[in-house]
Enzyme design. Sequence first.
Site: not given
Ligand code: NDP
Ligand code: BG6
Length: 505
Positions: A41, A43, A202, A204, A264, A396
């Site tokens: 669900s 991001d 990513h 890499l 990175h 990039q």
């Molecule tokens: P989110 O904050 O959107 O969390 C993902 C899902 O996890 C939520 O939809 C929710 O689903 C559940 N969740 C959120 N907070 C909690 C909590 N406190 N306890 C239990 N469940 C929770 O995270 P992202 O999708 O942004 O990121 C996911 C992973 O990917 C992280 O480790 C992040 O660091 C990493 N990441 C993210 C990037 C990005 O662009 N978003 C880029 C690079 C890495 P529900 O409530 O439905 O269970």
């Molecule tokens: C992620 C970081 O790992 O890389 C972000 O958490 C950053 O803060 C992103 O914006 C950058 O990735 P890219 O592929 O868009 O250069």
Amino acid sequence: SCNAVKTTKHAVASNKLCVREDDGTFFDKEHPHIFIILGASGDLAMKKLYPTLWWLYRDKLLPPKTQIYGYARSKLTVNELKQKCQNYIKVLPKETSLLEDFWKLNHYISGQYDSRSDFEKLDQELKLHEIGTVANRLFYFALPPTVYEPVAYNIKHYCMGKKGWTRVVVEKPFGKDSESSKKLTDHLASLFTEKELYRIDHYLVKEMVQNILTMRFANRIFNPIWNRDSIASVLISFKESIGVEGRGGYFNEYGIIRDIMQNHLLQILTLVAMEKPISQQPDDVRDEKVKILRAIKPITIDKTVLGQYVGNPNAQGESVLGYLDDPMVPKDSTTPTFAETVLHINNERWDGVPFILRAGKALNVRETEVRVQFKDVPGDIFGGKAKRNELVIRVQPGEAVYVKLMVKSPGVAFDIEETELDLTYSRRYANVKLPDAYELVIRDVICGAQMNFVRSDELEEAWRIFTPLLHHIEREKVVPINYQYGGRGPKEADELAQKYDFLCN
Ligand code: NDP
Ligand code: BG6
């Protein structure tokens, strides 16, 4: 009986799978694969994973018998998931029915992350698709790290595939410092083998990052000068032209050093600096990367500049928000959004050569690049006009490799000037579509190609290098220097680079 195709590398150009014979990994076209997104669900799932799975499906780069399961606590239907992803999935009018087919492969289960019965239920569902004698499961942690531990435990005990491989993909951050990272590593290692674990960086798989090894080791011209005798300094720099918009909560806890530099940029550094591996096998490459990391001492605050962006009217005269204006960021936060630091590699090749890492958000451009500056030509006969050679690898945007060099000014007069030998990919390879990093990451996991994933010993060394600095910054509440949104960053960063023999333009 298995018609598996051998591959690791896969150019998506012309929608074909390029098969390489010598890498020992498999793209299994015959058996069922189930891709499970935990945190479906969220991001990352919406913005990256579902769109990437769609592209792979569209380009026939997913194993034909793939099913996709979303799992999260939110009660959603596949239809709702589809709506949430709609703005991120790019589709041409002629592909709409294919997209419908893609969504037919999707399922969604709502469950808790710490519930045995919910994972048992998931397991039962997955089994329904595991027809035949072989079936593989890929679990992708699109979750906050706070729930990694129970989720990993539940997968291991109640949801492992019984008929084929189970692979677990983990997103950064892998901890906050040496101690927390070790705790996570130990926990995962108690449940999964290193071969089952895929820690993503990513960067890499970005084309020009992968190109570093080819350029260095498949050409004769670079290696003899790739050392302290010829190279003055190396700058590895990441700039983003946007701030932390939408991710202030996460970012404030981690800061730019953990977000970009410790992973990175340090990974790029290892590829620039490592010795030639004995082969292209993942562990041979990763062994060399670890050796380089082990030769780096922990970095110190006296060789570091920290910054934080403040609001600034942009070119259109509209005001842009500073870091502290973000509703998710405490008003007195000292989290750096910019950092530059200098490190040295204590080995025979690099002794005395400064490697400068620079990363910042809300700067004037979006640009990631490696700049290798060569020493001045000894015995000058051009009245000091000869500038340093510089090799630039632009990761990039606009992938390119170019070398700045001196030539005679064209024409009658005898003078000299700087020009560039320029290999800009969009011109040289105009018809090649470079794949998105996540397409490659997911394909590599499916194929079992671990070269572009971070091994636990690399991770441990990376944290060893950065943890003392991070602890110092937090303990002493080091106040970052303010810089304007959309500017070059603190001028002190240029001064530091200059001090360490990198000449800024
Ligand atoms: P989110 O904050 O959107 O969390 C993902 C899902 O996890 C939520 O939809 C929710 O689903 C559940 N969740 C959120 N907070 C909690 C909590 N406190 N306890 C239990 N469940 C929770 O995270 P992202 O999708 O942004 O990121 C996911 C992973 O990917 C992280 O480790 C992040 O660091 C990493 N990441 C993210 C990037 C990005 O662009 N978003 C880029 C690079 C890495 P529900 O409530 O439905 O269970
Ligand atoms: C992620 C970081 O790992 O890389 C972000 O958490 C950053 O803060 C992103 O914006 C950058 O990735 P890219 O592929 O868009 O250069």
